[in-house]
Design a protein around this motif. Structure first.
Motif, PDB file in Angstrom:
ATOM      1  N   GLN A 111      40.793  39.984  39.617  1.00  0.00           N
ATOM      2  CA  GLN A 111      39.408  39.648  39.270  1.00  0.00           C
ATOM      3  C   GLN A 111      38.518  40.879  39.371  1.00  0.00           C
ATOM      4  O   GLN A 111      37.731  41.165  38.458  1.00  0.00           O
ATOM      5  CB  GLN A 111      38.871  38.557  40.182  1.00  0.00           C
ATOM      6  N   PHE A 115      36.534  42.493  36.140  1.00  0.00           N
ATOM      7  CA  PHE A 115      35.075  42.553  36.142  1.00  0.00           C
ATOM      8  C   PHE A 115      34.589  43.991  35.957  1.00  0.00           C
ATOM      9  O   PHE A 115      33.677  44.263  35.165  1.00  0.00           O
ATOM     10  CB  PHE A 115      34.521  41.978  37.445  1.00  0.00           C
ATOM     11  N   VAL A 143      35.252  36.289  32.947  1.00  0.00           N
ATOM     12  CA  VAL A 143      34.948  37.713  32.809  1.00  0.00           C
ATOM     13  C   VAL A 143      33.673  37.898  31.983  1.00  0.00           C
ATOM     14  O   VAL A 143      32.769  38.660  32.354  1.00  0.00           O
ATOM     15  CB  VAL A 143      36.129  38.454  32.154  1.00  0.00           C
ATOM     16  N   TYR A 146      30.519  36.751  33.917  1.00  0.00           N
ATOM     17  CA  TYR A 146      30.113  37.756  34.902  1.00  0.00           C
ATOM     18  C   TYR A 146      29.405  38.921  34.212  1.00  0.00           C
ATOM     19  O   TYR A 146      28.345  39.388  34.666  1.00  0.00           O
ATOM     20  CB  TYR A 146      31.324  38.271  35.677  1.00  0.00           C
ATOM     21  N   TYR A 191      27.597  32.857  38.601  1.00  0.00           N
ATOM     22  CA  TYR A 191      26.947  33.782  37.677  1.00  0.00           C
ATOM     23  C   TYR A 191      26.161  33.083  36.577  1.00  0.00           C
ATOM     24  O   TYR A 191      25.251  33.683  35.996  1.00  0.00           O
ATOM     25  CB  TYR A 191      28.009  34.702  37.063  1.00  0.00           C
TER      26      TYR A 191
END
Length: 255
Positions: A111, A115, A143, A146, A191
């Motif tokens: 992760q 990111f 992804v 974010y 997010y």
């Protein structure tokens, strides 16, 4: 008798602890399924420098102000999505990231790595194209979400998205303490409230991989007026992109 019962309990506890350890150590192999790049030529590959080496980014280069970034699923060769995206976004430059370990990219996926790589790709692309639409499918929806919370993207499209991957995993392993074991949680709900640009959630009506309830819950996380949902009737998680309605849903988000 008590000694026997105690022995059984101790054995069960040891086996349970061992099962937890195995799950903890193997968790990334249950999330990420790296795929080779099967289509496209080297001429269509952009190299993105990251800390582990270089990532491959399948591209359709155009000298235009608008671009699309695409982040695929956990077992997807994103180069295979180029034709559909090219048809839906005929006037935009396209950049499709091969995650670490995928499509000839260096490194191993996580992760944190995905990111960070998404931010790096956006920064490089925005220097050439001031208006960047971001699309994420399945794993890639986390992804993309974010990225949209951290950078000034123009639009956001989430295909078969989830509210929280750790919650999905907890449903798959109900007897295991997944919430404590899982390191790559992909908690999209964190997010979504930070996103301030028009967002479209493209949902497969019969998704057996990401439950509809998870997608519907994610929809509620956005600020009022930010997100809308498009449900593609008669499709599943892996068949949604084959529907003509999917192409129309993507094209409707083009600038």
């Amino acid at each position: 008798m008590m000694r026997t019962a105690a022995g059984i309990l101790i054995t069960a506890a040891v086996l349970y602890a061992f099962a937890c350890l195995v799950l903890f150590l193997s968790q990334r192999s249950l999330i990420f399924f790296p795929q080779p790049r099967r289509s496209g030529s080297e001429a269509g590959i952009m190299k993105l420098r990251v800390d582990d080496g270089e990532l491959n980014v399948t591209t359709r280069a155009l000298t235009v102000p608008d671009a699309v970034l695409y982040f695929g699923g956990n077992a997807e060769d994103v180069s295979g999505s180029l034709p559909d995206l090219a048809a839906a976004f005929s006037q935009q430059a396209l950049y499709l990231m091969h995650y670490r370990g995928y499509g000839g990219s260096a490194g191993k996926p996580s992760q944190a790595a995905l990111f960070a790589d998404a931010l790096a790709l956006f920064d490089q692309v925005q220097a050439r194209h001031p208006h960047v639409t971001v699309i994420g499918r399945s794993l890639g929806s986390g992804v993309a979400l974010y990225l949209a919370s951290a950078r000034p993207v123009a639009r956001l499209v989430l295909v078969t998205p989830y509210d929280s991957m750790v919650e999905l995993a907890a449903g798959q392993f109900p007897l295991m303490p997944v919430r404590y074991l899982m390191t790559d949680k992909f908690e999209s709900w964190r997010y979504a409230p930070l996103v301030k640009v028009p967002t479209t959630l493209v949902t497969a009506e019969n998704d057996a991989v990401i439950p509809r309830a998870s997608t519907d819950l994610l929809l509620t996380r956005f600020q009022p007026g930010i997100a809308r949902q498009v449900v593609i009737a008669g499709t599943g998680h892996n068949t949604v992109s084959g529907s003509p309605l999917y192409a129309l849903a993507l094209a409707a988000t083009a600038r």
